[in-house]
Each structure stands twice: as structure tokens, then as C-alpha cells.
Write an enzyme that holds these catalytic residues in place. Structure first.
Site, PDB file in Angstrom:
ATOM      1  N   ASP A 140      -7.328  18.521 -14.584  1.00  0.00           N
ATOM      2  CA  ASP A 140      -7.654  17.184 -15.089  1.00  0.00           C
ATOM      3  C   ASP A 140      -7.243  17.168 -16.559  1.00  0.00           C
ATOM      4  OD1 ASP A 140      -8.890  14.946 -16.232  1.00  0.00           O
ATOM      5  OD2 ASP A 140     -10.649  15.060 -14.929  1.00  0.00           O
ATOM      6  N   TYR A 142     -16.367  16.349 -15.855  1.00  0.00           N
ATOM      7  CA  TYR A 142     -16.702  14.929 -15.924  1.00  0.00           C
ATOM      8  C   TYR A 142     -17.797  14.651 -14.882  1.00  0.00           C
ATOM      9  CZ  TYR A 142     -16.220   9.914 -15.326  1.00  0.00           C
ATOM     10  OH  TYR A 142     -16.474   8.575 -15.235  1.00  0.00           O
ATOM     11  N   ARG A 198       0.848  -1.206   0.000  1.00  0.00           N
ATOM     12  CA  ARG A 198       0.000   0.000   0.000  1.00  0.00           C
ATOM     13  C   ARG A 198       0.877   1.247   0.000  1.00  0.00           C
ATOM     14  NH1 ARG A 198      -1.856   1.577   4.574  1.00  0.00           N
ATOM     15  NH2 ARG A 198      -2.611  -0.464   5.222  1.00  0.00           N
ATOM     16  N   LYS A 202      -8.123   6.073 -19.436  1.00  0.00           N
ATOM     17  CA  LYS A 202      -8.390   6.578 -20.784  1.00  0.00           C
ATOM     18  C   LYS A 202      -7.111   6.519 -21.635  1.00  0.00           C
ATOM     19  CE  LYS A 202     -12.222   7.250 -18.581  1.00  0.00           C
ATOM     20  NZ  LYS A 202     -12.603   8.504 -17.989  1.00  0.00           N
TER      21      LYS A 202
HETATM   22  C1  LIG Z   1     -13.127   9.005 -16.742  1.00  0.00           C
HETATM   23  C2  LIG Z   1     -12.793  10.337 -16.256  1.00  0.00           C
HETATM   24  C3  LIG Z   1     -12.587  10.593 -14.886  1.00  0.00           C
HETATM   25  C4  LIG Z   1     -12.769   9.530 -13.836  1.00  0.00           C
HETATM   26  O1  LIG Z   1     -11.804   8.523 -13.919  1.00  0.00           O
HETATM   27  P1  LIG Z   1     -12.078   6.974 -13.540  1.00  0.00           P
HETATM   28  O2  LIG Z   1     -10.798   6.328 -13.957  1.00  0.00           O
HETATM   29  O3  LIG Z   1     -13.271   6.522 -14.315  1.00  0.00           O
HETATM   30  O4  LIG Z   1     -12.319   6.923 -12.070  1.00  0.00           O
HETATM   31  C5  LIG Z   1     -12.238  11.871 -14.509  1.00  0.00           C
HETATM   32  N1  LIG Z   1     -12.087  12.865 -15.418  1.00  0.00           N
HETATM   33  C6  LIG Z   1     -12.285  12.659 -16.732  1.00  0.00           C
HETATM   34  C7  LIG Z   1     -12.106  13.795 -17.685  1.00  0.00           C
HETATM   35  C8  LIG Z   1     -12.644  11.402 -17.200  1.00  0.00           C
HETATM   36  O5  LIG Z   1     -12.860  11.223 -18.511  1.00  0.00           O
END
Ligand SMILES: *Cc1c(COP(=O)(O)O)cnc(C)c1O
Length: 381
Positions: A172, A98, A46, A197
Site C-alpha cells: 500500500d 490503515y 464495467r 489521497k
Molecule cells: C484511505 C486509505 C485506504 C482506503 O482507501 P479508500 O479510498 O478510503 O477506500 C487504504 N490505505 C491507506 C493507507 C489509506 O490512507
């Protein structure tokens, strides 16, 4: 090192015991100690795991940071950032986030005394107008999901830091990836990714990332991650590291295909509006051009027939584009934000910002562009 070399070598070294070129999957929870507290740098997975360390070094390298952290999901990475704050603190965030980020802010953290203000980040003064002595964090997403709005990272950072240099700026960077945009270089303090992604890139894992360039902030985030426990597994760390090694060539093709599809849709008689920062008529095209090296593979659009039925017909008709949540994998996906990824946003709020029932979002993959365009063409009939 240039970016295209960093994706392959950045922060990486061959494994010491055997010379393995790819880091092994250290599928272990614990590590032998020769005497209490005497060990080789690893105690319990962890806190740290060698496969995750290899990935975290790559994360730091590609975003031009000094420290990277791999989480069990993108949302758990965001959760870690918010735990830097205390009850009474305020956060200014974009109004087109998001859906899961919006849900976390409004449903989870607002219960614990954090206050969120959502503003249109298209304009720097919308942000500076609402910051006050309680503001501790600015949460930026650019390009936004799904409306592809662009926030001026350097402009907002400079303006906010002028008012109060202690306010943290987090970006982000999931949609752009560091191939296109490097927020730490533009003044941001924290970069966050859903590595699920583009960084992972193959729709085979769920993971989050944070990258920073300040050791004190890194220490605080590591403590929260360790104490909260949302770490990425060794297997997923291995897969994400493998994904990053081809990020630059995948992104190059995502951008080429995205641009071609945006241009095709913009000319199509059945299409009313296309949201793509690479189009000259995009409201913030010039900022996008300034802070991004290209425009990515995410394209949203609305049909002239703005009924939900017309949108659903398209969504059911595509054959190469798979109807699914998520984005950023090698395969093309199509999504209906108002009933899928963004269903957690109340309908009125959704419609006010433009996520109507007619909005369709494409994650353009790296298939042959002629197959992708033919697929859209047959689905629009
Ligand atoms: C998918 C996504 C998230 C969340 O991420 P997870 O891996 O699904 O928890 C946050 N911000 C954006 C822009 C995303 O496309």
C-alpha cells in the site's frame, strides 16, 4: 522518461477522433458494435471505458508497472487483491495498517476462511518467522498510517521470495506515492493506492488503484475487477488523471512543509514525541532514507499532556488545518486517529501498538509554511 515527465505524459496520447489533449469524459455505459462482437475495443464500461483506460495507463506508468487498474475506492482495490486467495490461505500483514484495511481483513475476509497474521514489519525476521506453506500474500504498508513506521520493502521481498517465490508481495503505497518510493522496482508484485489521497490530490474523489508488472497477474486482477464490478467512474477517472499531472510538484511542497513542521514540533516544549521518517531519531530513518527519495507530508505527534482533553483542545483550535478524515489533498488536515480513522481497531489493540488518545495526525498541505506553523503555534497554547 523521468518521473516529472511521466506524471504528465506517461502512457498518455491525444484522443484520436479530435486530438483533444485531455481525454474526454466518456460518460457512456455501452458502445456500438457493427456486427456481434465486432467493436473498437470497448463493449461495456464495467470491462473498460476510454477515460478509465487513459488513467490506468498513467497509473501503470508512474509506478513503473505494465498494467494499472482504477477502482471505485482504495478498499475495493484491496478487496480485489484478496480475492486472488482461497479459503485456508494465509496473509501476513503489518500491525499498523490503515483502519479500514484491518477491518476488511478481520471482519470480512476472515469469515471466508482466510487467516491473517499481524506482525511488526519494522524487522524482516518478524515476517519470515511466521510464513509457512499456506502463506500466499504479504501485505505491506510503508510508511504506516498513523505511526509512520517503515518496512524495508526490498529486504522483506528478498527474504520472503527466498523462502517461496510464489508468495505475492503487495504494498500500500498511499502515503509515499511513486514520487518518493516505487515498490515494483524494489521487488514487490502489486502496488495499491487509495487514489483518494495524494494521486487525486484535491479531496474531490474516492478511488483506488492497483499497479502490477506481470501480465498473468494483471489478467487475474482484471477478471476479478470485471466480475466483482468495483470500477472507477469516467468523471472520477478524469479528475484523478488531472490530479496526477501535478503529483510531482505537489509532493515536492508536501515534503518541504512536512519536514519543516516535523522539525518545529520536535523542538516544541509541549510536544513529547514526533513520528516522521525524516527525523534522525525515527526508529527506521536509515531504511526510509534508503528506499524513499524524501519523507512526505504526513506527520504524527503526541503532546506532553497525554490526556484526551489536551489533544481535543488542539484539534478544536486549529484554523488553517481542518479537522477531518482523509489526507493527501492540497489543503492541510488534522485528525484524531483513535476516535476517527482508526476507531474500528479495538481499543486494547490500538493502545498496544501506540495509537493512544493523545496521538494527533497531520496531513500537511501545500499552503505557505509560515501560515501552517503559526496555526500550530496558536493551537498549542
Ligand atoms: C484511505 C486509505 C485506504 C482506503 O482507501 P479508500 O479510498 O478510503 O477506500 C487504504 N490505505 C491507506 C493507507 C489509506 O490512507
Amino acid at each position: 522518461m523521468k518521473f516529472n515527465t511521466k506524471t504528465i505524459h506517461g502512457g498518455q496520447k491525444h484522443e484520436e477522433a479530435t486530438g483533444a489533449v485531455m481525454p474526454p469524459i466518456f460518460q457512456t455505459s455501452t458502445y456500438a458494435q457493427s456486427s456481434p462482437g465486432i467493436h473498437k475495443g470497448y463493449e461495456y464500461s464495467r470491462a473498460a471505458n476510454p477515460t478509465r483506460t487513459a488513467l490506468e495507463n498513467a497509473f501503470a506508468s508512474i509506478e513503473n508497472g505494465t498494467h494499472g487498474f482504477a477502482f471505485s475506492s482504495g478498499l475495493s482495490a484491496i478487496d480485489c487483491v484478496l480475492r486472488l486467495l482461497k479459503p485456508g490461505d494465509e496473509v501476513v500483514a503489518g500491525d499498523d495498517l490503515y483502519g479500514g484495511t484491518y477491518r476488511m481483513f478481520t471482519k470480512l475476509f476472515s469469515q471466508y476462511g482466510l487467516k491473517f497474521q499481524f506482525v511488526d514489519m519494522n524487522n524482516v525476521t518478524n515476517v519470515t518467522n511466521v510464513i509457512n506453506e499456506k502463506t500466499k500474500l504479504i501485505w505491506l504498508e510503508t510508511p504506516t498510517n498513523p505511526l509512520m513506521k517503515i518496512a524495508d520493502i526490498a529486504g522483506i521481498t528478498t527474504a520472503v521470495k527466498e523462502v517461496n517465490s510464489a508468495i505475492l508481495i503487495a504494498v500500500d503505497n498511499t502515503f509515499a506515492t511513486p514520487y518518493l518510493q516505487r515498490p515494483l522496482d524494489l521487488g514487490a508484485d502489486i502496488v495499491m493506492h487509495s487514489a483518494t489521497k495524494y494521486l487525486g490530490g484535491h479531496s474531490d474523489l474516492v478511488m483506488g488503484a492497483l499497479m502490477v508488472k506481470n501480465s498473468k497477474l494483471a489478467e487475474e486482477l482484471h477478471f476479478i475487477q470485471f466480475a466483482g464490478g468495483a470500477v472507477a467512474s469516467p468523471m472520477d477517472s478524469f479528475l484523478a488523471l488531472r490530479g496526477i499531472k501535478t503529483l510531482h510538484i505537489r509532493m515536492q511542497r508536501h515534503c518541504e512543509n512536512g519536514k519543516a513542521i516535523a522539525a518545529y514540533l520536535a523542538k516544541h516544549p509541549q510536544v513529547l514525541k514526533v513520528y516522521y521518517p525524516g527525523l534522525e531519531n525515527h526508529s527506521n530513518h536509515l531504511i526510509a532514507k534508503k528506499q524513499m527519495d524524501d519523507f512526505g507530508g504526513m506527520v504524527s505527534f503526541i503532546l506532553k499532556d497525554e490526556s484526551k482533553e489536551a489533544a481535543f483542545k488542539f484539534l478544536e483550535n486549529t484554523k488553517v488545518f481542518t479537522l477531518a478524515e482523509s489526507l493527501g489533498g492540497v489543503e492541510s488536515l488534522v485528525n484524531h486517529p483513535s476516535s476517527m480513522t482508526h476507531a474500528s481497531i479495538p481499543k486494547e489493540t490500538r493502545e498496544k501498538i501506540g495509537i493512544t488518545d493523545s496521538l494527533i495526525r497531520l496531513s500537511v498541505g501545500i499552503e505557505d509554511i509560515s501560515d501552517l506553523i503559526s496555526d500550530i503555534e496558536q493551537a498549542l497554547i
